[in-house]
Design a protein around this motif. Sequence first.
Motif, mmCIF file in Angstrom:
data_model
loop_
_atom_site.group_PDB
_atom_site.id
_atom_site.type_symbol
_atom_site.label_atom_id
_atom_site.label_comp_id
_atom_site.label_asym_id
_atom_site.label_seq_id
_atom_site.Cartn_x
_atom_site.Cartn_y
_atom_site.Cartn_z
ATOM 1 N N MET A 1 0.850 -1.177 0.000
ATOM 2 C CA MET A 1 0.000 0.000 0.000
ATOM 3 C C MET A 1 0.891 1.233 0.000
ATOM 4 N N ARG A 2 0.342 2.328 -0.499
ATOM 5 C CA ARG A 2 1.111 3.565 -0.542
ATOM 6 C C ARG A 2 0.238 4.723 -0.096
ATOM 7 N N ILE A 3 0.891 5.782 0.334
ATOM 8 C CA ILE A 3 0.183 7.008 0.692
ATOM 9 C C ILE A 3 -0.018 7.796 -0.598
ATOM 10 N N ILE A 4 -1.234 8.191 -0.867
ATOM 11 C CA ILE A 4 -1.612 8.804 -2.143
ATOM 12 C C ILE A 4 -1.180 10.262 -2.252
ATOM 13 N N SER A 5 -1.360 11.040 -1.179
ATOM 14 C CA SER A 5 -1.139 12.480 -1.278
ATOM 15 C C SER A 5 -0.638 13.053 0.042
ATOM 16 N N GLY A 6 -0.204 14.300 -0.016
ATOM 17 C CA GLY A 6 0.206 14.996 1.196
ATOM 18 C C GLY A 6 1.694 14.910 1.462
ATOM 19 N N LEU A 7 2.049 15.159 2.705
ATOM 20 C CA LEU A 7 3.439 15.219 3.142
ATOM 21 C C LEU A 7 4.211 13.930 2.831
ATOM 22 N N TYR A 8 3.560 12.791 2.953
ATOM 23 C CA TYR A 8 4.223 11.502 2.750
ATOM 24 C C TYR A 8 3.821 10.841 1.427
ATOM 25 N N LYS A 9 3.404 11.645 0.461
ATOM 26 C CA LYS A 9 2.960 11.154 -0.846
ATOM 27 C C LYS A 9 3.967 10.152 -1.427
ATOM 28 N N SER A 10 3.437 9.068 -1.966
ATOM 29 C CA SER A 10 4.185 8.003 -2.649
ATOM 30 C C SER A 10 4.976 7.089 -1.718
#
Length: 179
Positions: A1-10
């Motif tokens: 899984m990945r973080i889609i947006s924001g400070l930790y995007k991708s």
Amino acid sequence: MRIISGLYKSRKIVAPKNLPVRPTTDMAKEGLFNILNNHFYFDEVSVLDLFAGTGNISYEFASRGTKDIISVDQDLGCIKFINQTSEGFKMPIKTIKSDAFKFLEKASLQFNIIFADPPYAFTLEQFSKIPELVFQNKLLEDDGVLIVEHSKETDLSQLVHYHYSKSYGGNMFSFFENN
């Protein structure tokens, strides 16, 4: 899984294989957050993540600036993983090890967004208990939303406070509101 947006995007997050979870897909998560982005300023909301599992949804809120996040799961391994991951990213996620229904019965805080991702195998009666407890105990702010994730085979449209549903692949999100 990945973080889609924001400070930790991708950023990718790899959960241990032994956790009893079914993380929300990236496609479904992206669709959900596109909807929420049109209704909320993430840095101004409080979030309750029920049946939090890997913490996937909580991380996405934290990456987008949400400071008030509570993740609830009954599995100790899930809670430990969320704590370890959120500490590593310095995310403001508070975890509570509890059965989600027992938590809802005792909770006294109000939230702008409550997200529940129970097992897809839940019966309609089990699913119906989530909005029932949320609205009975007044856990949503006036302009708040309860989102329940479920499979396309489950129809929650007859439940109390149901507003609408959106599907993404095999995932379905049903939205419940106060009005």
